[in-house]
Design a protein around this motif. Sequence first.
Motif, PDB file in Angstrom:
ATOM      1  N   ASN A 182     141.542  38.415  88.064  1.00 13.62           N
ATOM      2  CA  ASN A 182     141.406  38.238  86.611  1.00 13.62           C
ATOM      3  C   ASN A 182     142.147  39.327  85.851  1.00 13.62           C
ATOM      4  OD1 ASN A 182     139.857  35.915  86.805  1.00 13.62           O
ATOM      5  ND2 ASN A 182     137.901  37.009  86.750  1.00 13.62           N
ATOM      6  N   ALA A 183     142.058  40.558  86.337  1.00 13.95           N
ATOM      7  CA  ALA A 183     142.774  41.663  85.695  1.00 13.95           C
ATOM      8  C   ALA A 183     144.280  41.456  85.802  1.00 13.95           C
ATOM      9  CB  ALA A 183     142.376  42.983  86.350  1.00 13.95           C
ATOM     10  N   PHE A 184     144.720  40.980  86.951  1.00 15.08           N
ATOM     11  CA  PHE A 184     146.140  40.712  87.201  1.00 15.08           C
ATOM     12  C   PHE A 184     146.679  39.667  86.217  1.00 15.08           C
ATOM     13  CE2 PHE A 184     149.236  37.949  89.396  1.00 15.08           C
ATOM     14  CZ  PHE A 184     150.223  38.860  89.728  1.00 15.08           C
ATOM     15  N   ILE A 185     146.002  38.522  86.102  1.00 15.28           N
ATOM     16  CA  ILE A 185     146.447  37.435  85.228  1.00 15.28           C
ATOM     17  C   ILE A 185     146.370  37.849  83.761  1.00 15.28           C
ATOM     18  CG2 ILE A 185     145.943  35.102  84.435  1.00 15.28           C
ATOM     19  CD1 ILE A 185     147.278  35.196  87.164  1.00 15.28           C
ATOM     20  N   THR A 186     145.275  38.483  83.367  1.00 15.58           N
ATOM     21  CA  THR A 186     145.110  38.918  81.974  1.00 15.58           C
ATOM     22  C   THR A 186     146.207  39.883  81.561  1.00 15.58           C
ATOM     23  OG1 THR A 186     142.706  38.645  82.116  1.00 15.58           O
ATOM     24  CG2 THR A 186     143.549  40.026  80.334  1.00 15.58           C
ATOM     25  N   ALA A 187     146.516  40.825  82.438  1.00 20.74           N
ATOM     26  CA  ALA A 187     147.551  41.821  82.144  1.00 20.74           C
ATOM     27  C   ALA A 187     148.917  41.163  82.003  1.00 20.74           C
ATOM     28  CB  ALA A 187     147.573  42.891  83.228  1.00 20.74           C
ATOM     29  N   PHE A 188     149.256  40.278  82.925  1.00 20.28           N
ATOM     30  CA  PHE A 188     150.554  39.602  82.886  1.00 20.28           C
ATOM     31  C   PHE A 188     150.699  38.789  81.602  1.00 20.28           C
ATOM     32  CE2 PHE A 188     151.488  40.911  87.079  1.00 20.28           C
ATOM     33  CZ  PHE A 188     152.804  40.588  87.342  1.00 20.28           C
ATOM     34  N   LYS A 189     149.669  38.041  81.261  1.00 20.99           N
ATOM     35  CA  LYS A 189     149.757  37.161  80.089  1.00 20.99           C
ATOM     36  C   LYS A 189     149.708  37.914  78.767  1.00 20.99           C
ATOM     37  CE  LYS A 189     148.290  32.696  81.818  1.00 20.99           C
ATOM     38  NZ  LYS A 189     147.393  31.539  81.606  1.00 20.99           N
ATOM     39  N   SER A 190     149.424  39.206  78.810  1.00 23.59           N
ATOM     40  CA  SER A 190     149.442  40.005  77.581  1.00 23.59           C
ATOM     41  C   SER A 190     150.860  40.363  77.165  1.00 23.59           C
ATOM     42  CB  SER A 190     148.610  41.284  77.769  1.00 23.59           C
ATOM     43  OG  SER A 190     149.223  42.168  78.699  1.00 23.59           O
ATOM     44  N   PHE A 191     151.832  40.067  78.047  1.00 22.19           N
ATOM     45  CA  PHE A 191     153.244  40.298  77.748  1.00 22.19           C
ATOM     46  C   PHE A 191     153.928  38.949  77.556  1.00 22.19           C
ATOM     47  CE2 PHE A 191     151.826  44.061  79.909  1.00 22.19           C
ATOM     48  CZ  PHE A 191     152.472  45.101  79.253  1.00 22.19           C
ATOM     49  N   GLY A 192     154.683  38.835  76.476  1.00 19.89           N
ATOM     50  CA  GLY A 192     155.303  37.575  76.101  1.00 19.89           C
ATOM     51  C   GLY A 192     156.173  36.951  77.168  1.00 19.89           C
ATOM     52  N   ALA A 193     156.846  37.776  77.962  1.00 21.12           N
ATOM     53  CA  ALA A 193     157.774  37.271  78.977  1.00 21.12           C
ATOM     54  C   ALA A 193     157.071  36.468  80.065  1.00 21.12           C
ATOM     55  CB  ALA A 193     158.536  38.431  79.610  1.00 21.12           C
ATOM     56  N   TYR A 194     155.756  36.601  80.177  1.00 21.44           N
ATOM     57  CA  TYR A 194     155.028  35.947  81.274  1.00 21.44           C
ATOM     58  C   TYR A 194     154.033  34.890  80.792  1.00 21.44           C
ATOM     59  CZ  TYR A 194     157.099  40.009  83.388  1.00 21.44           C
ATOM     60  OH  TYR A 194     158.005  40.964  83.769  1.00 21.44           O
ATOM     61  N   LYS A 195     154.150  34.511  79.530  1.00 25.04           N
ATOM     62  CA  LYS A 195     153.271  33.467  79.006  1.00 25.04           C
ATOM     63  C   LYS A 195     153.796  32.070  79.359  1.00 25.04           C
ATOM     64  CE  LYS A 195     151.281  36.171  75.241  1.00 25.04           C
ATOM     65  NZ  LYS A 195     151.121  36.309  73.780  1.00 25.04           N
ATOM     66  N   GLY A 196     155.082  31.980  79.635  1.00 24.69           N
ATOM     67  CA  GLY A 196     155.677  30.717  80.066  1.00 24.69           C
ATOM     68  C   GLY A 196     155.950  30.767  81.550  1.00 24.69           C
ATOM     69  N   LYS A 197     157.064  30.160  81.956  1.00 28.10           N
ATOM     70  CA  LYS A 197     157.439  30.165  83.370  1.00 28.10           C
ATOM     71  C   LYS A 197     158.235  31.423  83.695  1.00 28.10           C
ATOM     72  CE  LYS A 197     157.393  25.165  84.098  1.00 28.10           C
ATOM     73  NZ  LYS A 197     158.158  23.980  84.564  1.00 28.10           N
ATOM     74  N   VAL A 198     157.991  31.959  84.861  1.00 29.59           N
ATOM     75  CA  VAL A 198     158.634  33.192  85.293  1.00 29.59           C
ATOM     76  C   VAL A 198     159.222  32.996  86.680  1.00 29.59           C
ATOM     77  CG1 VAL A 198     156.503  34.096  86.279  1.00 29.59           C
ATOM     78  CG2 VAL A 198     158.279  35.693  85.562  1.00 29.59           C
ATOM     79  N   ALA A 199     160.290  33.710  86.975  1.00 28.35           N
ATOM     80  CA  ALA A 199     160.951  33.584  88.275  1.00 28.35           C
ATOM     81  C   ALA A 199     160.053  34.100  89.395  1.00 28.35           C
ATOM     82  CB  ALA A 199     162.270  34.349  88.266  1.00 28.35           C
ATOM     83  N   ARG A 200     159.960  33.314  90.457  1.00 25.10           N
ATOM     84  CA  ARG A 200     159.167  33.730  91.614  1.00 25.10           C
ATOM     85  C   ARG A 200     159.728  35.003  92.233  1.00 25.10           C
ATOM     86  NH1 ARG A 200     155.839  29.749  94.221  1.00 25.10           N
ATOM     87  NH2 ARG A 200     155.563  27.936  92.867  1.00 25.10           N
ATOM     88  N   LYS A 215     154.500  29.045  86.192  1.00 23.40           N
ATOM     89  CA  LYS A 215     153.552  29.866  85.449  1.00 23.40           C
ATOM     90  C   LYS A 215     152.872  30.829  86.411  1.00 23.40           C
ATOM     91  CE  LYS A 215     152.621  26.741  81.599  1.00 23.40           C
ATOM     92  NZ  LYS A 215     151.574  26.052  80.801  1.00 23.40           N
ATOM     93  N   ILE A 216     152.556  32.008  85.894  1.00 24.11           N
ATOM     94  CA  ILE A 216     152.056  33.080  86.755  1.00 24.11           C
ATOM     95  C   ILE A 216     150.822  32.652  87.538  1.00 24.11           C
ATOM     96  CG2 ILE A 216     150.762  34.114  84.833  1.00 24.11           C
ATOM     97  CD1 ILE A 216     152.364  35.940  87.842  1.00 24.11           C
ATOM     98  N   GLU A 217     149.927  31.864  86.919  1.00 27.44           N
ATOM     99  CA  GLU A 217     148.703  31.464  87.606  1.00 27.44           C
ATOM    100  C   GLU A 217     148.937  30.407  88.675  1.00 27.44           C
ATOM    101  OE1 GLU A 217     148.627  29.229  83.593  1.00 27.44           O
ATOM    102  OE2 GLU A 217     149.400  31.097  84.441  1.00 27.44           O
ATOM    103  N   THR A 218     150.102  29.738  88.619  1.00 28.89           N
ATOM    104  CA  THR A 218     150.433  28.783  89.682  1.00 28.89           C
ATOM    105  C   THR A 218     151.268  29.446  90.775  1.00 28.89           C
ATOM    106  OG1 THR A 218     152.428  28.026  88.507  1.00 28.89           O
ATOM    107  CG2 THR A 218     150.366  26.843  88.073  1.00 28.89           C
TER     108      THR A 218
END
Length: 280
Positions: free
Chosen positions: A115-133, A85-88
């Motif tokens: 906070n802006a970084f995480i909020t922006a990423f999670k506003s797109f469906g592709a990054y609400k779950g696990k994403v490739a490092r 997950k993006i926050e991890t």
Amino acid sequence: MTMQKPIQKSALIFSLFILAILAETVFSQNCMDTSCPGLKECCSRWGFCGTGADYCGFFCFSGPCNIKGKSYGYDYNVDAGPRGKIETVITPALFDSIMSKVESNCTAKGFYTYNAFITAFKSFGAYKGKVARREIAAILAHFSYGSKNFCYKEEISKERYCSKSKKYPCEPGKNYYGRGLLQSITWNEYYGAAGKHLGLPLLKDPDLVARSPEVAFKFAMWFWNRNVRPALYLGFGEITKRVDGRECGNWRRDDTKNKVKQYIEFCEMLGVTPDQGLDC
């Protein structure tokens, strides 16, 4: 006279046939800009339309690409490898470590926030779950390169970048030069399309990208998801063309400030190996 009409008709049909072939050929040779006319056709990385493995296989640029499970002996896929997950993947401490390297005289010092970084990423469906490092490393490399190591929030050279557009006409007195993290995003059409997707008045107020860190990240992520993410399987070098155009002569692997070096560094930072498609 009776013989002349059938001859003229045949000549007209033949001419139309030739024009259709020529039009299709020209269309096919520019499919990287216009896409292919048929739903079953793929556009190859060389700009031609077709349906075989040469078009829809490993070197497929767009369309119904058939590359799943096919490595062809190379590890080019930026969307492969360890995920999280993006926050991890990007923790507050890691983000602060990256931003701590921004020089004190930079106009964007302290502008780009976690906070802006995480909020922006999670506003797109592709990054609400696990994403490739790897993808996160690639994104950070392009964001860093596009903003001169997170130093700037807008281009130094503020040109007009206004083109005639019925759908996204320029606002009087507004300029559509590069802002935010991918300062290669210019022109009113891009600001208008991004604003429509994000629900933001970017056509009327393009400076919003340089005033709000969340909008800056969303603006860049909109472009990434629209133009770059579909080509992750082609490798880092190829997706770079999606950001700054197809010409690669202005950046080289041995250039200490180029994207490849930054991508490798971010991969190391995130504990993942880079893909093998570094060159374009």
